[in-house]
Design a protein around this motif. Structure first.
Motif, short mmCIF file in Angstrom:
data_model
loop_
_atom_site.label_atom_id
_atom_site.label_comp_id
_atom_site.label_asym_id
_atom_site.label_seq_id
_atom_site.Cartn_x
_atom_site.Cartn_y
_atom_site.Cartn_z
N VAL A 90 15.06 15.23 -29.43
CA VAL A 90 15.50 15.16 -28.04
C VAL A 90 16.87 14.48 -27.99
CG1 VAL A 90 13.16 15.13 -27.11
CG2 VAL A 90 14.25 12.96 -27.69
N PRO A 91 17.67 14.84 -26.97
CA PRO A 91 17.40 15.77 -25.87
C PRO A 91 17.29 17.22 -26.36
CG PRO A 91 19.26 14.32 -25.35
CD PRO A 91 18.99 14.16 -26.81
N THR A 92 16.35 17.98 -25.77
CA THR A 92 16.15 19.38 -26.10
C THR A 92 15.93 20.18 -24.83
OG1 THR A 92 15.17 18.94 -28.28
CG2 THR A 92 14.62 21.03 -27.26
N ARG A 93 16.65 21.28 -24.71
CA ARG A 93 16.44 22.21 -23.60
C ARG A 93 15.14 22.97 -23.83
NH1 ARG A 93 20.32 24.00 -20.12
NH2 ARG A 93 19.35 26.05 -20.18
N ASP A 96 15.05 26.65 -24.88
CA ASP A 96 15.70 26.92 -26.16
C ASP A 96 14.78 26.61 -27.34
OD1 ASP A 96 17.90 27.77 -27.64
OD2 ASP A 96 18.71 25.75 -27.84
N SER A 151 13.74 18.57 -12.82
CA SER A 151 14.01 17.17 -13.18
C SER A 151 12.88 16.31 -12.63
CB SER A 151 15.34 16.69 -12.59
OG SER A 151 16.44 17.40 -13.13
N LEU A 166 12.34 14.58 -17.74
CA LEU A 166 13.14 15.81 -17.79
C LEU A 166 14.33 15.70 -16.85
CD1 LEU A 166 10.46 16.79 -19.09
CD2 LEU A 166 10.80 18.97 -17.92
N THR A 170 15.73 19.78 -19.39
CA THR A 170 15.90 19.21 -20.72
C THR A 170 15.03 17.97 -20.87
OG1 THR A 170 18.17 20.00 -20.97
CG2 THR A 170 17.55 18.10 -22.29
#
Length: 327
Positions: A90-93, A96, A151, A166, A170
């Protein structure tokens, strides 16, 4: 499965956990055509046994020719699983995840399997601690599939409850609480096993016992261990409690409230003014929603299976065949 339904099958979604696998056959519109499952989870399988276990569950769905894409989340992608799909930091979308998918070597030409990665987190000056998740990231992706750019704070109750922050779809950070496993150990392996039993919160007196325990644990987390033994003492001494299984059920509800209340005590300063999104089974989410309400916080719920299917669908839509890593 009939030939007509088999012709509509576009892909297969699989949630492969430590103890069980669950599979859904879907058409191009995402309609569920078939469901299957087994108790052949990661803990019961060697790497070479995954493909036969999968075929045992979904083999009847496959045509004699052609190839079906199977998207898998969970422990099949663990280091001890079918093939390791390395954690994404992380951070990770969440739209994706497919970039970290791996494709195991297969014998059956009708299968095209993609194992999704989990997420990992390293400790840093921003307050993050070492942590990992595998499977829950796909449920979070399902939330984002329903609400692009989401979010907020998400809680995924379970054996190892996850809390994820989030921002615009993300995962920025997350935290794991061992609450479900702690409850199970206390209820089945400690002295409390003589005094508690599982029951729904609709059983007489159980809701009140749960709510009271949540308040106590959240207000005085340092007394958690004392209150645990108090359950045993109450079983022996409290004449106001009902007899038999009703007594055990009420004390079980109180144990659940103490454990969840302790978890929320550690989250109090992190809980936002906006509702917490709960993702998971109805029964567990009901308990967390009631616990949050008891402490003055709102929540809303997304069904866990709905989230898994939407998350796997989002990964499938974002996958690029040229980027899948074959091992």
């Amino acid at each position: 499965m009939s030939d007509a339904v088999r012709e509509r099958l576009a892909w297969v979604a699989v949630d492969w956990g430590s103890s069980h696998l669950r599979a859904w056959g879907l058409d191009e519109r995402g309609e569920v055509l078939a469901r299957a499952g087994s108790d052949k989870g990661m803990l019961a399988l060697a790497p070479q046994e995954y493909e036969p276990a999968l075929l045992e569950a979904i083999g009847d769905w496959l045509s004699a020719s052609g190839r079906v894409a199977v998207w898998v989340c969970g422990m099949a992608g663990a280091r001890q699983g079918w093939r390791e799909a390395a954690y994404l930091p992380v951070p990770t979308r969440l739209d994706d995840l497919a970039r970290g998918a791996v494709a195991p070597v297969l014998r059956d030409a009708r299968l095209e399997v993609h194992l999704l990665p989990g997420l990992c987190q390293h400790d840093d000056a921003a307050g993050r601690d070492f942590d990992v998740m595998r499977g829950e990231e796909t449920q979070l992706a399902g939330l984002v599939a329903h609400e692009p750019g989401f979010s907020g704070l998400v809680c995924l109750p379970g054996t190892h409850a996850k809390w994820a922050w989030l921002e615009a779809g993300t995962v920025m950070r997350f935290a794991t609480a061992l609450s479900g496993e702690l409850y199970r150990l206390l209820a089945s392996r400690s002295v409390l096993r003589h005094s508690v039993a599982e029951a729904g919160l609709d059983a007489p007196g159980c809701r009140e016992a749960f709510v009271g325990a949540v308040r106590e644990a959240a207000a005085e987390p340092g007394r958690f261990a004392q209150r645990l033994f108090g359950l045993r003492a109450a079983d022996l001494l409290d004449d106001s409690l009902p007899a038999g299984e009703a007594r055990r059920a009420r004390l079980g509800a109180r144990l659940s409230g103490l454990v969840i209340g302790l978890e929320l005590a550690g989250m109090q300063c992190e809980l936002p003014a906006t509702p917490v999104t709960l993702v998971g089974s109805a029964a567990l989410c009901e308990r967390y929603a009631l616990a949050l309400e008891t402490l003055g916080h709102a929540s809303r719920r997304l069904d866990g299976d709905t989230a898994v299917l939407a998350g796997l669908g989002l990964a499938r839509a974002g996958g690029d065949n040229s980027s899948w890593r074959r091992i």
